[in-house]
Design an enzyme around this catalytic site. Structure first.
Site, short mmCIF file in Angstrom:
data_model
loop_
_atom_site.label_atom_id
_atom_site.label_comp_id
_atom_site.label_asym_id
_atom_site.label_seq_id
_atom_site.Cartn_x
_atom_site.Cartn_y
_atom_site.Cartn_z
N GLU A 22 0.72 -1.06 0.27
CA GLU A 22 0.01 0.06 -0.05
C GLU A 22 1.04 1.05 -0.15
O GLU A 22 1.41 1.38 0.99
CB GLU A 22 -0.88 0.23 1.01
N GLU B 250 3.19 9.98 7.22
CA GLU B 250 3.00 8.71 7.92
C GLU B 250 4.25 7.82 7.63
O GLU B 250 4.75 7.24 8.47
CB GLU B 250 1.68 7.83 7.47
N HIS C 263 -4.67 8.36 0.75
CA HIS C 263 -3.34 8.54 0.60
C HIS C 263 -2.98 9.46 -1.07
O HIS C 263 -2.08 10.05 -1.40
CB HIS C 263 -2.43 7.46 0.60
N HIS D 253 -8.72 0.81 -0.89
CA HIS D 253 -9.16 1.40 0.25
C HIS D 253 -9.85 2.61 -0.12
O HIS D 253 -9.35 3.66 -0.68
CB HIS D 253 -7.72 1.85 1.21
N ARG E 204 -10.31 12.09 5.39
CA ARG E 204 -10.43 10.55 5.91
C ARG E 204 -11.71 10.45 6.63
O ARG E 204 -11.62 9.75 7.50
CB ARG E 204 -9.26 10.36 6.72
N GLU F 70 -11.91 2.35 4.84
CA GLU F 70 -11.13 2.57 5.88
C GLU F 70 -10.93 4.00 6.19
O GLU F 70 -9.99 5.05 5.68
CB GLU F 70 -9.67 1.99 5.50
C1 LER Z 1 -2.35 3.86 6.95
O1 LER Z 1 -2.41 5.13 6.75
C2 LER Z 1 -3.18 3.03 6.10
O2 LER Z 1 -3.76 3.43 5.20
C3 LER Z 1 -3.39 1.52 6.49
O3 LER Z 1 -4.06 1.08 5.30
C4 LER Z 1 -2.13 0.85 6.16
O4 LER Z 1 -1.52 0.86 7.39
MN MN Z 2 -5.25 2.27 3.91
#
Ligand code: LER
Ligand code: MN
Length: 268
Positions: free
Chosen positions: A151, A157, A187, A210, A216, A245
């Site tokens: 990912e 991060e 991201h 995701h 977020r 997520e």
């Molecule tokens: C962290 O920001 C994330 O997106 C998770 O899916 C992976 O640690």
């Molecule tokens: Mn993620």
């Protein structure tokens, strides 16, 4: 496409990026709210037995979309790019456990922040350390029919593999059928110049997605352009999991419900 939601056990760190906590009650609620599956964010494979998980899934007509490993880094400080031999063995052991679990449930294990930070070290050394662990883990995963999904994670991060093009460059070096990519649109909104174009350009590795909005929160609650995301996924004929997520804002149940309502109405 199938729709999943990220969950963790009650004792997960407050910083774990999941929507709901408490494995038993979250699996039940995920089904009630209209999801097809759950992604389990685990810090240790022993957090749930295969038998107990099998029972919960069967009782609630749910599947596991993937096992995610961010807490192995966040809670235990373990990483693929560690130079310490003992800690490397600990990472390997944790992944063996995740792979064993995934061989029965979902077949996918994520590698996000657990690749670790470069943090001023030599980048080539970190890549060598990463590739060594990636290949060991992939060898084991291959015997169990499991695929690893790397990912790209934003710069605030982690400082290694932030966007999809960097991820493809590394996956080309790994060059294994069971090593693919897990783009996270949160991201991507920070790191990729254009989300839809990056998904199309890197489509050969896209295996799992995701979903969260720009801040977020639940998809649809921010300014991230989901028409662009799903139009690109349509163009590449993506047929895998899209897993929510997002932060549990304003609370876990509202976030989980808002996300599924928005996504089911328009896209999945
Ligand atoms: C962290 O920001 C994330 O997106 C998770 O899916 C992976 O640690
Ligand atoms: Mn993620």
């Amino acid at each position: 496409m199938k729709l999943g939601v990220a969950i963790a056990s009650d004792n997960a760190l407050p910083s774990a990026f999941v929507v709901m906590r408490g494995l038993e009650k979250s699996i039940k609620k995920a089904h009630e709210y209209g999801y097809d599956g759950v992604e389990l964010a685990l810090k240790d494979p022993g957090e749930i037995t295969h038998q107990e998980l099998g029972r919960l899934l069967k009782d609630n007509h749910m599947e596991v979309s993937a096992i995610s490993s961010g807490q192995v880094y966040a809670a235990r400080g373990l990483m693929f790019t560690d130079e310490d031999k003992e800690r490397r063995e600990e990472v390997y052991k944790a992944f063996q456990g995740f792979i064993d679990l995934a061989s029965e449930f979902g077949g996918l294990v994520n590698i996000g922040r657990v690749r670790g930070q470069i943090a001023g070290r030599d980048k080539n050394l970190c890549e060598t350390l990463f590739l060594d662990m990636a290949n060991r883990v992939a060898d084991y995963a291959e015997t169990k029919g499991v695929t690893l999904i790397l990912e790209p994670v934003n710069r605030y991060e982690i400082d290694y593999i932030n966007n999809l093009d960097q991820c493809t460059e590394l996956l080309d070096k790994i060059n294994r059928k069971n090593f693919m990519m897990m783009p996270d649109v949160f991201h991507m909104n920070i790191e990729d110049a254009h989300i839809g174009e990056a998904l199309i350009r890197n489509q050969k590795y896209v295996k799992y997605i995701h979903l969260a909005s720009s801040q977020r929160h639940a998809p649809g609650d921010g300014h991230l352009d989901f028409d662009d995301v799903f139009s690109a996924l349509g163009k590449i004929k993506y047929d895998g999991w899209c897993t929510v997520e997002c932060l549990p804002y304003p609370d876990p149940d509202t976030a989980a419900k808002r996300a599924v309502e928005f996504l089911r109405a328009k896209y999945i």
